[in-house]
Every structure is written in C-alpha cells, then in structure tokens.
Design a protein around this motif. Structure first.
Motif: not given
Length: 473
Positions: A454-472
């Motif tokens: 997600t990005s907004t010019p002149c305000k910044g960007s957010t890069f989110t890495i989605h990975l498979p599930g957590e190991i308990p």
C-alpha cells in the motif's frame, strides 16, 4: 461399478429385453396357431359330421342320422356333439343363428365345469335345414398346451441369457478388464514419475492403440522431464546468482556505514594501546585498558561477522526460526546505513517471539531489501516501523507477517503493478539496479507467501510480507 460389470450388465439387459420380446411374440404366435388349429378342427369335424348326418337322414331317416351323433360321443373323444332340431332353435340363439347363415360360428362359453369352445354346424337335407350339430370341447388341454409353450419359451430364454452372460463376462474380462488393469497400472506409474517399463498389449484394437500412445507419451514426458530438470537447475542457479549479487550490492551500500561504525572502536583500541605503551600506567589501569580493548575488538568482530554472514552464499534451508529475532538482527545490521540517511528503524512492539518454518537467510535478505528500499525512499530521513506479528484482517486466513512502513516519497499508482519486475526502478542512475523488490518477491513466493503493498505518494509506503502459519512453541 467397474467397466466390465457395466458392459456385461448392459449387454445382458439388452439381451433380456430382446429375448423377452421374442419370447412374448413367440408365445402369442404359438398360442394363436394352436387356437386356429383347434377352430379349424372344429369346423372340419362339424362339416364332416353334418355331411354324415345329412346322408344318413336321406337314406335311413332321422333316427339313424341321430345315431351318428351318438356314435361320436360314444368314442369318448375330447369333442362332445349335441343335436338341436330346427324346431328347438327358438330357445337356442346360437343354433338359430347357425341355421340362418352358411358360416360355422365358434364361441367360448364360461360354465361352472370350466371354459369350453363351441361351434354350431347346420345340417341340410335336400333344401331344408333340419337342425344343427353343436360341437363343444373343454379348453383345459388347450390351456395346458399354452402353458407348455410358455414354459418352453421361458426356459429357452433363460438358457440363452445365462450362456450369453457368461460369454459377455468372460470376453469382457479378457478383452477389456485385463487391458484396462494394465493401462491403470501404467497410468499410476506415470503419475508417480516412472516412465520406464513400456506397456505391451498384443491386441490390435482401440485399447492396444491407447497403450501404444501411452508408451509414446512416456517417451516424450521423459525427454521433457530431463529438459525441464536442466532448465530448472539453470533457473535456480540464475536466481541464486541474482540473489547473491543483490546481497553483495547491499553489502556495498553498507560498507560506508560499517566503516564509520568500525572507526569508533578502532580509535578506542588505538588510544588504549598507546596508553598501555606508556610507563605511567598502573597495573589496575592496564587491566581496565585491556578490558576496553577486548570489548572494542568483540564489537568490531560482531559487525564484521554480521556482514560476512549476510554476504555469504548459502543454499536455502528451511527450519523453525524466530521472525522477530531475524528482524532485530536485520535492523542492527542496517542501522549504520539508516544513520547515514538520518533515518531511524524501530521494531514495533509485538509477540516476544514468532516461530515459523522458513529459510532464515532468505527472509533476512527479503526484509533487508525492503528496509534498504525504505531508507532510500527517505532522502531527508524519518522513521521506519517494522512490525512482526500474526496475520490479522488480511487475505491470509492464518499466518505471520513482517511489515515495513516508511515515511518516504511513496510510489506512483501507475508504477505499482511493475514494482516487482526485475530491473524496474524509478531511482536515479547509480542508486539501484531494480533487483531488490524482485528478489524479495521471489524469496517470499518460494515460502508459499506473498507481499502486499500500500502506498500514498508523498506520505510513504507499507510493504507487508505474508508467510504461512506460525509454529506453536
């Protein structure tokens, strides 16, 4: 239900229908012929008896003529004869109709003793019709004959059905079932990746043709597999080389910051070493100076070790790793580069640890590329937030995320669809090769995940890495 039983059932069903229809028609035909024969016998016997009575009547009189009727009954045959005078036909409608016509009508009568067939034959003496000879016989014999015809037809039909069923099943198992089992076994081997052992079916029909086509397909698949393995190996080598080149490029960018980072402990080591050379240092001070030198040396060794570990080329190997620890180590490695750009990288509060089955070095490289991209997007500095957490309110139903949010220039909307293309960049010449985001995207995809932007010019960007599930833990 398998193919052979289906074929056998269909064939037997069709045969049953055909044979049943044929049997039904045959029974009707045989019964009709039997009835026609009996009716014909009645007519023939009636005419013969009528002629005999007429001849006896003319030559010997009425009494002698009626004895001919009595003699027929005395023989004890299945046909019973009865004489009806012309004067008595008033009360006998059938006899009256027989006198009025030249035909011999036949009728079925229902009596308490059983059904019987009756016929009336007029007797003519000269030109006068003097009476009627009524012939009647029980239908029991005819019904027994009809039953025999039905039973014979049914037994014949059942025998033909049984024989045809056995033949259909045996031929089906031999001509269809056996080849189908061989083809199925070959298909299972192909599914398991075994293209050896050509299938040999000697029959010259469609199944034999299919076996030949499967053998030819196996040859083509084996060749395609070998070619694909070579191409895949070459592709993997190319990807590894690109990723290693990206690492080395990042190391190059880090070199100036790391040189500055090493400068301070080197100066400390140099100053304390010079003091140790002087003769004015007391023994306790020597111990303190030596401890300071050791601490500074350990700090420099740690910095160099981190850099070498990041730059070293290693094969991908997934294992349970703490994502938060990886993010913390990556931030520590890149902080000198961030300081040079007046940027501050902050690890946002989250779970104390988050274990996932990942290639730690690969994910560190992906996070490094996102952080370097964020630092370069903020020429005037700012804050970069790194969040490591469980997936919430995302398209992933479950999993973990690593999010990098900057306060940079943002990404133009028309550039968003292309940011993960290799060598695509909007940076100035010399500021990047356009491989960073592409390499990060490939690493995350290899883990079965994806990157959301997600990005907004002149305000910044957010890069989110989605990975498979957590190991308990």
């Amino acid at each position: 239900m398998r193919l052979v039983p289906k074929l056998a059932t269909a064939m037997v069903g069709a045969m049953c229908l055909v044979l049943a229809a044929n049997g039904y028609l045959r029974v009707r035909r045989e019964v009709a012929v039997l009835q026609a024969d009996r009716i014909g016998d009645h007519a023939l016997l009636g005419r013969s008896l009528s002629a005999a009575v007429s001849a006896a009547w003319r030559s010997e009189g009425r009494t002698a003529a009626l004895r001919a009727v009595d003699r027929l009954n005395a023989q004890g045959g299945r046909v019973h004869a009865r004489w009806v005078d012309a004067s008595a036909t008033v009360d006998d409608e059938a006899a009256r109709k027989a006198l009025e016509t030249d035909t011999i009508p036949t009728r079925i009568e229902r009596t308490p003793a059983g059904d019987k067939r009756s016929s009336d034959t007029p007797v003519v003496v000269g030109t006068e019709r003097v009476g009627v000879v009524e012939l009647s016989e029980s239908l029991d014999a005819e019904e027994r004959a009809s039953h025999r015809i039905v039973i014979d037809t049914l037994l014949t039909t059942l025998t033909m059905v049984l024989v045809c069923s056995v033949i259909a099943i045996v031929l089906g198992l031999w001509l269809v079932g056996r080849p189908i089992r061989a083809l199925s076994a070959k298909a299972r081997r192909i599914g398991a990746g075994d293209f050896s052992q050509p299938l040999a079916l000697k029959q010259k029909d469609e199944l034999g043709f299919l076996a030949g086509e499967m053998n030819a397909m196996c040859d083509r698949l084996e060749e395609a597999t070998r070619r694909a393995e070579k191409e895949t190996a070459a592709r993997i080598r190319t990807i590894e080389q690109l990723r290693h080149a990206d690492r080395l490029m990042t190391v190059g960018m880090l070199s100036s910051g790391i040189a500055h980072e090493l400068g301070t402990p080197l100066n400390i080591v140099l100053a304390r070493a010079q003091l140790l050379e002087s003769e004015d240092v007391t023994p306790p001070e020597r111990v303190d100076y030596a401890r300071v030198i050791v601490d500074a040396a350990n700090k420099m060794a740690k910095i160099i070790r981190q850099l070498l570990t990041f730059a070293r080329r290693k094969p991908a190997q997934k294992a349970p790793r703490d994502l938060r620890r990886i993010a913390r180590d990556t931030i520590e490695l890149l902080q000198p580069l961030a300081d040079k750009s007046h940027a501050h990288i902050e690890l946002v509060e989250g779970p104390p640890e988050l274990i996932a089955e990942i290639d730690g070095d690969g994910i560190q490289q992906a996070v490094t590329n996102l952080l370097v991209n964020a630092i370069q997007s903020m020429p005037r500095g700012g804050t970069i937030d790194v969040l490591v957490d469980r997936a919430r309110n995302s398209t992933a139903s479950e999993g973990v995320i690593v999010s990098v949010r900057d306060q940079g220039q943002g990404i133009a909307e028309e550039h968003l669809p292309r940011i993960f293309e290799p060598f695509f960049t909007t940076k100035e010449v010399g500021s990047g090769t356009g491989l960073g985001l592409s390499v990060a995207h490939g690493i995350v995809e290899d883990h079965g995940g994806f990157i959301e932007v997600t990005s907004t010019p002149c305000k910044g960007s957010t890069f989110t890495i989605h990975l498979p599930g957590e190991i308990p833990t």
